[in-house]
Design a protein around this motif. Structure first.
Motif, PDB file in Angstrom:
ATOM      1  N   TRP A 199       0.857  -1.178   0.000  1.00 12.53           N
ATOM      2  CA  TRP A 199       0.000   0.000   0.000  1.00 12.53           C
ATOM      3  C   TRP A 199       0.902   1.241   0.000  1.00 12.53           C
ATOM      4  N   TYR A 200       0.675   2.129  -0.969  1.00 14.91           N
ATOM      5  CA  TYR A 200       1.475   3.339  -1.094  1.00 14.91           C
ATOM      6  C   TYR A 200       0.540   4.548  -1.063  1.00 14.91           C
ATOM      7  N   PRO A 201       0.797   5.508  -0.162  1.00 14.21           N
ATOM      8  CA  PRO A 201      -0.143   6.627  -0.002  1.00 14.21           C
ATOM      9  C   PRO A 201      -0.069   7.616  -1.159  1.00 14.21           C
ATOM     10  N   LEU A 202      -1.223   8.215  -1.465  1.00 11.82           N
ATOM     11  CA  LEU A 202      -1.347   9.301  -2.431  1.00 11.82           C
ATOM     12  C   LEU A 202      -1.719  10.553  -1.636  1.00 11.82           C
ATOM     13  N   VAL A 203      -0.737  11.389  -1.374  1.00 10.26           N
ATOM     14  CA  VAL A 203      -0.912  12.540  -0.500  1.00 10.26           C
ATOM     15  C   VAL A 203      -1.357  13.741  -1.327  1.00 10.26           C
ATOM     16  N   PRO A 204      -2.435  14.428  -0.939  1.00  7.63           N
ATOM     17  CA  PRO A 204      -2.874  15.594  -1.712  1.00  7.63           C
ATOM     18  C   PRO A 204      -1.922  16.769  -1.525  1.00  7.63           C
ATOM     19  N   GLU A 205      -1.680  17.470  -2.622  1.00  6.24           N
ATOM     20  CA  GLU A 205      -0.876  18.682  -2.586  1.00  6.24           C
ATOM     21  C   GLU A 205      -1.452  19.680  -3.586  1.00  6.24           C
ATOM     22  N   LEU A 206      -1.258  20.951  -3.322  1.00  6.94           N
ATOM     23  CA  LEU A 206      -1.763  21.996  -4.206  1.00  6.94           C
ATOM     24  C   LEU A 206      -1.077  21.921  -5.553  1.00  6.94           C
ATOM     25  N   LEU A 207      -1.856  22.072  -6.599  1.00  8.36           N
ATOM     26  CA  LEU A 207      -1.320  22.044  -7.947  1.00  8.36           C
ATOM     27  C   LEU A 207      -0.432  23.254  -8.159  1.00  8.36           C
ATOM     28  N   ASP A 208       0.785  23.003  -8.653  1.00  6.68           N
ATOM     29  CA  ASP A 208       1.788  24.048  -8.897  1.00  6.68           C
ATOM     30  C   ASP A 208       2.248  24.724  -7.615  1.00  6.68           C
ATOM     31  N   GLY A 209       1.788  24.235  -6.454  1.00 12.88           N
ATOM     32  CA  GLY A 209       2.239  24.795  -5.194  1.00 12.88           C
ATOM     33  C   GLY A 209       1.761  26.191  -4.897  1.00 12.88           C
ATOM     34  N   GLN A 210       0.690  26.639  -5.542  1.00 15.74           N
ATOM     35  CA  GLN A 210       0.176  27.979  -5.316  1.00 15.74           C
ATOM     36  C   GLN A 210      -0.957  27.919  -4.294  1.00 15.74           C
ATOM     37  N   PRO A 211      -0.855  28.611  -3.174  1.00 14.03           N
ATOM     38  CA  PRO A 211      -1.876  28.487  -2.124  1.00 14.03           C
ATOM     39  C   PRO A 211      -3.203  29.133  -2.484  1.00 14.03           C
ATOM     40  N   ASP A 212      -3.241  30.009  -3.503  1.00  9.69           N
ATOM     41  CA  ASP A 212      -4.504  30.660  -3.833  1.00  9.69           C
ATOM     42  C   ASP A 212      -5.375  29.809  -4.730  1.00  9.69           C
ATOM     43  N   GLN A 213      -4.908  28.649  -5.128  1.00 10.71           N
ATOM     44  CA  GLN A 213      -5.693  27.746  -5.960  1.00 10.71           C
ATOM     45  C   GLN A 213      -6.347  26.677  -5.107  1.00 10.71           C
ATOM     46  N   GLU A 214      -7.424  26.104  -5.648  1.00 11.60           N
ATOM     47  CA  GLU A 214      -8.149  25.052  -4.941  1.00 11.60           C
ATOM     48  C   GLU A 214      -8.056  23.719  -5.671  1.00 11.60           C
ATOM     49  N   GLN A 215      -7.154  23.605  -6.623  1.00 11.00           N
ATOM     50  CA  GLN A 215      -6.973  22.371  -7.355  1.00 11.00           C
ATOM     51  C   GLN A 215      -5.820  21.586  -6.737  1.00 11.00           C
ATOM     52  N   TYR A 216      -6.067  20.300  -6.549  1.00 11.87           N
ATOM     53  CA  TYR A 216      -5.093  19.450  -5.897  1.00 11.87           C
ATOM     54  C   TYR A 216      -4.710  18.308  -6.839  1.00 11.87           C
ATOM     55  N   ARG A 217      -3.575  17.753  -6.544  1.00 13.69           N
ATOM     56  CA  ARG A 217      -3.153  16.517  -7.186  1.00 13.69           C
ATOM     57  C   ARG A 217      -2.680  15.552  -6.106  1.00 13.69           C
ATOM     58  N   LEU A 218      -2.622  14.297  -6.444  1.00 13.62           N
ATOM     59  CA  LEU A 218      -2.261  13.255  -5.490  1.00 13.62           C
ATOM     60  C   LEU A 218      -0.848  12.779  -5.797  1.00 13.62           C
ATOM     61  N   ARG A 219       0.050  13.013  -4.875  1.00 15.49           N
ATOM     62  CA  ARG A 219       1.452  12.628  -5.075  1.00 15.49           C
ATOM     63  C   ARG A 219       1.721  11.283  -4.422  1.00 15.49           C
TER      64      ARG A 219
END
Length: 587
Positions: free
Chosen positions: A489-509
């Motif tokens: 089992w390998y975790p998929l950790v959510p992070e902000l897309l492009d690392g910009q805090p003003d966005q609400e889009q995430y990706r799973l790393r």
């Protein structure tokens, strides 16, 4: 809108009176026809001739990647190339695992034919397959593989033996009188091996999107370069016309640029199962009974379908127009001639009502429905029809690699679960079974006292520390910061897309965990090794399972085609890894 239907209600058990078709009063029949409005119809003519002209372009190019990818177009011949194979073909890091085992067995048979089978252990020791770590084969496979040489390491030695290198022959213990036979066998094996191993590694165009776990590619005809067909969400398996999207470019009809195919046919009435027949003594199809359809008065869709099938079925005609396999075509002229000699030019039905374009190629931004996203009317649907060179039925192996993506709502995390991977020989390995076996060996090594039956020691304590009677409220406990997660089992950790805090889009790393010494920190399969993050919407609540399997099929020309395909299927819903924090557990 009122709908009426008149049906006889027979009371006799026999059909003799109905089959007799006795007519007592012809005037009564005429009056009934007048009452039903059968004499109030228009004098509409029947079609007797249809002239259809189509513009056809044969697809001859394709490229992998997204729509805006600037890669060079490659040649494509629908008569001899399988589009699914071109799209799904994987790059090979080395020889195929099945070819490796076949080469090892072939060298064993070559030594046996030359009477030199006694030299096989020396070749197996010098050219051993080597340890595979976490991908080590099971006991039965290892017993076979330890007795065979690795063809990749064997090839350089056989080149020396084929060149009559005395030092190499002495390395394997070959006697003086057997070295010539050994050189002949080595030369024959090398000829077979080099014919199947490409001199240059083949790198197909990259069509697999590791961040969405799906394929993306485009095809086109060089004679119609401004209308490429794009496939952006192909999940693997089978390509058909509905998987392709047409570009919104409009190509005007130009006489000089047309490859015309003009046909004149006699239209035939449309036929379907259960439709009323036109002859008195002809029996209708009993498999379809439109009179028994259950519909409420408000179910207009079903009632209109019944009305069409029973009343207006003789108003529709069919005029076949063959299309070449692997071609893109559109109708540029359709002229109908009726019994009175009148000619009527028909326009595409989708030009007036976009909802009729059910078999046309769709376009982006809702153009297939004729409306844009802001409610305004968009461009007309695409006039092009694509008849793909679809893959016929073939053979597909069970999944040799499988990854399950799921959401763990208990800890607000997503997981990538490696269910199955392949070893160096291409044999599938169940990672759950390997994890259970490794955890049991680790627990046994950590608790040498647990050697009695069912893991019980001499004091009668079980593996969980409880006594034989299950009592003991004063049993010792220990504190754990976090529980153990299965090794696959390998975790998929959510992070902000492009690392910009003003966005609400995430990706799973995808994150590698620090585990025990016997648990590999990184994935072992190819699917997870090729990616480091996923788009957040690609792991829904229902989950997603991605599989790799081998596929074999024969094409139209009779040639056999074999490749490795990837399929994206629905998952099994959400799950739980058992991960907990700040836990007190009994020892």
């Amino acid at each position: 809108m009122a709908m009426f239907r008149y049906e006889p209600v027979p009371r006799d058990t026999g059909v003799e009176e109905a089959l007799a078709a006795v007519t007592h009063d012809a005037a009564w029949f005429l009056a009934r026809q007048y009452a039903f409005g059968e004499f109030g119809g228009d004098d509409a003519a029947s079609p007797v001739d249809v002239s259809v002209t189509q513009e056809r372009h044969l697809l001859d190019g394709w490229h992998g990647g997204s729509r805006n990818d600037a890669t060079e177009w490659q040649s494509y011949d629908p008569s001899s190339m399988v589009l699914e194979e071109l799209v799904e073909e994987e790059s090979q890091d080395g020889p195929d695992p099945r070819l490796v085992l076949a080469g090892a067995l072939r060298w064993r048979r070559a030594l046996a034919a030359a009477g030199l089978l006694a030299l096989l252990p020396a070749f197996a020791r010098t050219c051993a397959f080597g340890p595979s770590g976490a991908l080590a084969p099971d006991a039965s496979a290892a017993a076979v593989r330890d007795r065979l040489p690795d063809p990749v390491a064997l090839a350089p030695w056989l080149e020396r033996l084929a060149a009559r290198d005395q030092e190499a022959a002495a390395r394997f213990g070959a006697a003086e009188d057997t070295r010539e036979a050994l050189a002949t066998a080595a030369a024959a094996w090398l000829a077979w091996w080099t014919a199947r191993i490409p001199s240059q590694p083949h790198t197909p165009p990259r069509t697999w999107d590791p961040h969405r776990m799906e394929y993306s590619f485009s095809v086109r005809a060089s004679t119609l370069a401004d209308v490429p067909l794009h496939v952006g969400e192909y999940n693997g398996g089978h390509l058909d016309w509905w998987a392709f999207d047409a570009a919104p470019a409009r190509t005007p009809v130009a006489e000089a640029a047309l490859f015309r195919d003009e046909r004149k046919t006699i239209p035939a009435p449309a036929r379907f199962g259960g439709m009323p027949v036109s002859r008195l003594w002809e029996m209708e199809d009993a498999l379809v009974d439109f009179g028994s359809i259950d519909a409420s008065p408000a179910d207009l869709g079903r009632l209109l379908l019944v009305a069409y099938a029973t009343v207006y079925e003789n108003d529709w005609f069919c005029a076949p127009l063959p299309a070449q396999v692997g071609s893109l075509a559109r109708v540029v002229d359709c002229t109908v001639t009726d019994v009175f000699g009148g000619a009527t030019v028909l326009a595409p039905a989708a030009a007036e009502d976009p909802e009729w374009g059910v078999y046309g190629l769709s376009e982006s931004m809702g153009a297939a429905a004729g409306h844009s996203g802001d409610g305004e009317a968009g461009p007309a649907p695409s006039p092009w029809f694509y008849r793909p060179a679809s893959l016929p039925g073939g053979l597909e192996s069970p999944p040799m690699e499988s990854v399950l993506f799921l959401r763990d709502e208990g800890i607000n995390l997503a997981w990538a679960v490696e269910e199955k991977v392949t070893d160096r020989a291409g044999e599938p390995i169940d990672r759950y079974a390997r994890w259970i076996a490794a955890a049991a060996r680790s627990a046994q090594a950590a608790s040498p006292a647990a050697s009695g039956p069912n893991g019980a020691g001499a004091d009668g304590a079980g593996a969980d520390g409880a006594g034989a009677d299950g009592a003991g409220p004063d049993r010792p406990v220990r504190y754990r910061v976090a529980t153990t997660v299965p090794a696959h089992w390998y975790p998929l950790v959510p992070e902000l897309l492009d690392g910009q805090p003003d966005q609400e889009q995430y990706r799973l790393r995808l994150v590698r965990l620090i585990r025990d010494a016997w648990a590999p920190p990184s994935p072992l399969g190819r699917l997870l090794t090729e990616t480091d993050w996923l788009h957040e919407e690609e792991v829904p609540r229902s989950g997603v399972r991605v599989e790799r399997s081998r596929q074999f099929s024969r094409w139209r020309d009779g040639d056999a085609h074999s490749w490795t395909t990837r399929r994206k299927r629905s998952g099994t819903g959400s799950g739980s890894s058992g991960l907990r924090f700040d836990v007190l557990e009994e020892t």
